[in-house]
Write an enzyme that holds these catalytic residues in place. Structure first.
Site, PDB file in Angstrom:
ATOM      1  CE  LYS A  53      -3.913  -2.334   2.122  1.00  0.00           C
ATOM      2  NZ  LYS A  53      -4.887  -2.450   3.224  1.00  0.00           N
ATOM      3  CD  GLN A  97      -3.689  -4.247   6.360  1.00  0.00           C
ATOM      4  OE1 GLN A  97      -3.863  -3.144   5.842  1.00  0.00           O
ATOM      5  NE2 GLN A  97      -3.996  -5.362   5.744  1.00  0.00           N
ATOM      6  CG  ASP A 120      -9.456   0.574   5.558  1.00  0.00           C
ATOM      7  OD1 ASP A 120      -9.344   0.086   4.416  1.00  0.00           O
ATOM      8  OD2 ASP A 120      -8.669   0.359   6.489  1.00  0.00           O
TER       9      ASP A 120
END
Ligand code: L34
Length: 297
Positions: A53, A97, A120
């Site tokens: 990422k 994460q 997200d």
């Protein structure tokens, strides 16, 4: 019959090039979109994904930084870091994460991220906005990537029966909400199946588009797929394989070899949904940056 392969890797590359151009324009105007990722602990898979990422962000010209915290990090410590990033004007997107170590309450952490920086789309405010059909919401990266991949490969879900196998907050549920929206990429008839669904095969055989996100290899076999259906495999499972250098192979949730004989189109693993997830994270970060600055794109 042999299915067309939908290459997420290829579509993601195109999207990342498009974003690179957009980021160059924004940067020339004094706005460098910034992404902050947070990795807690040392799961090899999470390390790999977060590394990919940040690399993709840097390649597209975004400002990117990674905070890596030890496995025994306290919840308070993580919440402190999030508060700092919420207040940092160079950071437009924050990604924590998942999964997190057991001592940390995931719900609390997701609530702490500024909804405007929640790239997200996991904050309950954004989940609610997605569920109510707000077209401007930051939607979760994996389902958003799947919609993008379907549209760009000529498989508009409008009017189709999409069966989503899996009901997670990361994929299954937001996938259903995106597909139900009255918007481009939406307007599908959606069924959501899960571990307690009776006769899964009977349902999946009615799918025009089948999205499989349960995290178990071999969940969908050829007999469960309608001939000509589009099959999207979200699984990324590591299975031991001592014949390859790193000692494992990555496989999806779908029995690829069997299903590709029946399906009309199918996504591979690796090189399918995974790269799209990463491309959509960049897209969400650019969107968040533009909105935080104020004014349109
Ligand atoms: N907060 N946590 C948060 N956001 C997310 O969107 C994720 N997810 C899932 C796990 N935790 C998260 C991801 O990023 C899964 N995931 C993810 C992202 C990318 C890839 C796989 C999972 C990916 O690109 N996989 C490669 C193969 C990589 C390998 O060799 O292992 C692929 O081509 O599919």
């Amino acid at each position: 019959m042999s299915a067309t392969i939908i290459s997420g890797a290829k579509i993601a590359r195109t999207i990342r090039e498009e974003l690179h151009g957009q980021v160059a324009e924004l940067t020339a105007g004094g706005l460098v979109p910034g992404l902050a990722t947070i990795l807690v602990g040392d799961s090899p898979a999470s390390q790999l994904y977060v590394g990919m990422k940040n690399r993709a962000a840097a390649e597209a010209g975004l400002h990117s930084r990674q905070s890596t915290l030890p496995e025994d990090t306290s919840e308070a410590g993580l919440l402190d870091l999030i508060a700092t990033l919420n207040a940092d004007p160079e950071v437009h997107g924050i990604l924590v994460q998942l999964p997190l170590p057991k001592q940390i309450d995931e719900a609390k952490v997701l609530l702490a991220v500024d909804p405007a920086k929640d790239v997200d789309g996991f904050h309950p405010m954004n989940v609610g906005r997605l569920a109510t059909g707000d077209p401007a919401v930051l939607a979760p990266c994996t389902p958003r990537g799947i919609v993008e991949m379907l549209m760009r490969s000529g498989h508009d879900p409008a009017g189709k029966h999409v069966v989503v196998v899996g009901r997670s907050n990361i994929v299954g549920k937001p996938m259903a909400f995106l597909l139900l929206r009255q918007a481009p990429g939406g307007n599908a008839t959606v069924s959501v199946a899960h571990s307690r669904t009776a006769d899964l095969g009977a349902l999946t055989r009615t799918a025009d588009i089948l999205v499989v996100a349960v995290g178990r290899p071999g969940t969908v076999t050829a007999d469960m797929v309608k001939p000509g259906a589009v099959v999207i495999d979200v699984g990324t499972n590591r299975v031991v394989d001592l014949d390859v250098d790193r000692g494992y192979r990555v496989v999806g949730d779908v029995d690829f070899d069997g299903v590709q004989e029946v399906a009309g189109a199918i996504t591979p693993v690796p090189g399918g949904v995974g790269p799209m997830t990463i491309a959509m994270l960049l897209a969400n970060t650019v969107e968040a940056a533009v909105r935080l600055r104020g004014g349109g794109a």
